[in-house]
Design an enzyme around this catalytic site. Structure first.
Site, PDB file in Angstrom:
ATOM      1  N   GLU A  86       9.643  13.188   1.535  1.00 40.02           N
ATOM      2  CA  GLU A  86       9.313  14.491   0.962  1.00 40.02           C
ATOM      3  C   GLU A  86       9.455  15.642   1.948  1.00 40.02           C
ATOM      4  O   GLU A  86       9.391  16.812   1.556  1.00 40.02           O
ATOM      5  CB  GLU A  86       7.885  14.446   0.402  1.00 40.02           C
ATOM      6  CG  GLU A  86       7.774  13.574  -0.849  1.00 40.02           C
ATOM      7  CD  GLU A  86       6.355  13.448  -1.379  1.00 40.02           C
ATOM      8  OE1 GLU A  86       5.416  13.695  -0.599  1.00 40.02           O
ATOM      9  OE2 GLU A  86       6.202  13.095  -2.548  1.00 40.02           O
ATOM     10  N   GLU A 117       4.914  -8.885   6.876  1.00 39.92           N
ATOM     11  CA  GLU A 117       4.018  -8.126   7.746  1.00 39.92           C
ATOM     12  C   GLU A 117       3.470  -8.964   8.889  1.00 39.92           C
ATOM     13  O   GLU A 117       2.916  -8.429   9.846  1.00 39.92           O
ATOM     14  CB  GLU A 117       2.851  -7.554   6.943  1.00 39.92           C
ATOM     15  CG  GLU A 117       1.849  -8.576   6.459  1.00 39.92           C
ATOM     16  CD  GLU A 117       0.720  -7.952   5.653  1.00 39.92           C
ATOM     17  OE1 GLU A 117      -0.436  -8.271   5.971  1.00 39.92           O
ATOM     18  OE2 GLU A 117       0.984  -7.151   4.750  1.00 39.92           O
TER      19      GLU A 117
END
Length: 307
Positions: A86, A117
């Protein structure tokens, strides 16, 4: 840390307020969510000093040619990628200035890849792949604080001399870390035990909003509270650009549109041209001399008849 040892973590504990979750009516569910989500605001307030320190470190790094990296797995990684994505449309930043790295790569944005992860080496490899240097800032995001991928990345970043920021939703007493800034967003146990896409995800999004926007403000990407570095890439943003020009000047919409085109659709440059009488080339030079800071450029130009 083994899976068996994680039950003590704040993010893994059961929430006493939601013990009868499966008996609640829809309205009761909404009320409970609202009650619990209010804790995200308090958590941000409690972390105000560390968030301010993160803004200061990041703005200084970007001002001197560095980049900002978010790195995480699962929900945490997705939030980092979202915030990074963004920045270009909001602040007209180059795509490589703020980058999001998620365990599993782009595919993990749409499909769960949480198993990745657990690989600390993969986090370190990601830092190497992006050629992180001492100029950069790396933000490790992990709600439960234990994600090996994130810890591996932060360790590698520190070895390369980069500044590091850690964001977690557990107390430092539960998970220690070496980082230049340690941000703890303590929202308590989730309504659905262990589902950190809920309050932990919400408070993390709030923190990233503050970090990226605060950094861009420090870099002169706004004027007052206006998005003067907005990228005019569609009709909505074109309309916003015209409204900014009209609000900050005495121009009609038609004249604002003409000025915007003269500036190459750069709102910041258009304002400087209007306020100083400079043409686009001279205005661009003046902005460059002040690292793109419109207010500093206007003040350097001295008194004008247009402002």
């Amino acid at each position: 840390m083994t899976l068996q040892s994680r039950g003590h973590l704040l993010t893994e504990q059961a929430n006493p307020a939601s013990q009868t979750l499966d008996h609640l009516t829809p309205l009761q569910l909404v009320d409970l969510f609202n009650q619990e989500d209010a804790k995200t605001i308090a958590a941000i307030a409690a972390a105000r000093e560390s968030l301010a320190a993160a803004i200061t470190i990041t703005a200084d790094a970007l001002r001197h040619g560095g980049r900002l990296f978010y790195i995480g797995a699962g929900t945490s990684g997705r939030l980092g990628v979202l915030d990074a994505a963004e920045c270009p449309p909001t602040f007209c930043t180059p795509p490589d200035l703020v980058q999001g790295i998620i365990a599993g790569g782009a595919g993990a944005l749409l499909r769960s890849s949480e198993g990745l992860e657990d690989q600390a080496d993969d986090g370190a490899s990601a830092i190497a792949h992006h050629h992180v240097t001492q100029l950069d800032v790396v933000v490790g995001i992990t709600a439960g604080g234990t994600t090996p991928y994130v810890h591996g990345a932060l360790h590698a970043a520190r070895q390369r001399g980069a500044k590091t920021i850690f964001i977690a939703c557990v107390p430092a007493a539960q998970v220690a870390v070496e980082a230049d800034v340690d941000i703890r967003l303590l929202v308590g146990p989730e309504i659905l035990a262990g589902s950190t896409r809920l309050k932990a995800g919400t408070v993390t999004k709030l923190a990233l909003n503050i970090l990226s926007t605060g950094t861009m403000v420090q870099l002169g990407k706004v004027y007052g509270n206006r998005m003067v570095d907005v990228a005019v890439t569609n009709s909505k943003l074109h309309d916003r650009a015209l409204r900014i020009l009209q609000d900050l000047t005495d121009l009609s919409r038609e004249d604002a549109g003409f000025l915007l085109e003269q500036s190459g659709r750069r709102v910041k440059l258009a304002l400087l041209m209007h306020w100083t009488g400079l043409d686009a080339e001279a205005g661009d030079r003046l902005l460059s001399e002040h690292q793109g800071n419109l207010r500093q450029a206007v003040e350097a130009a001295g008194p004008t008849v247009n402002r």
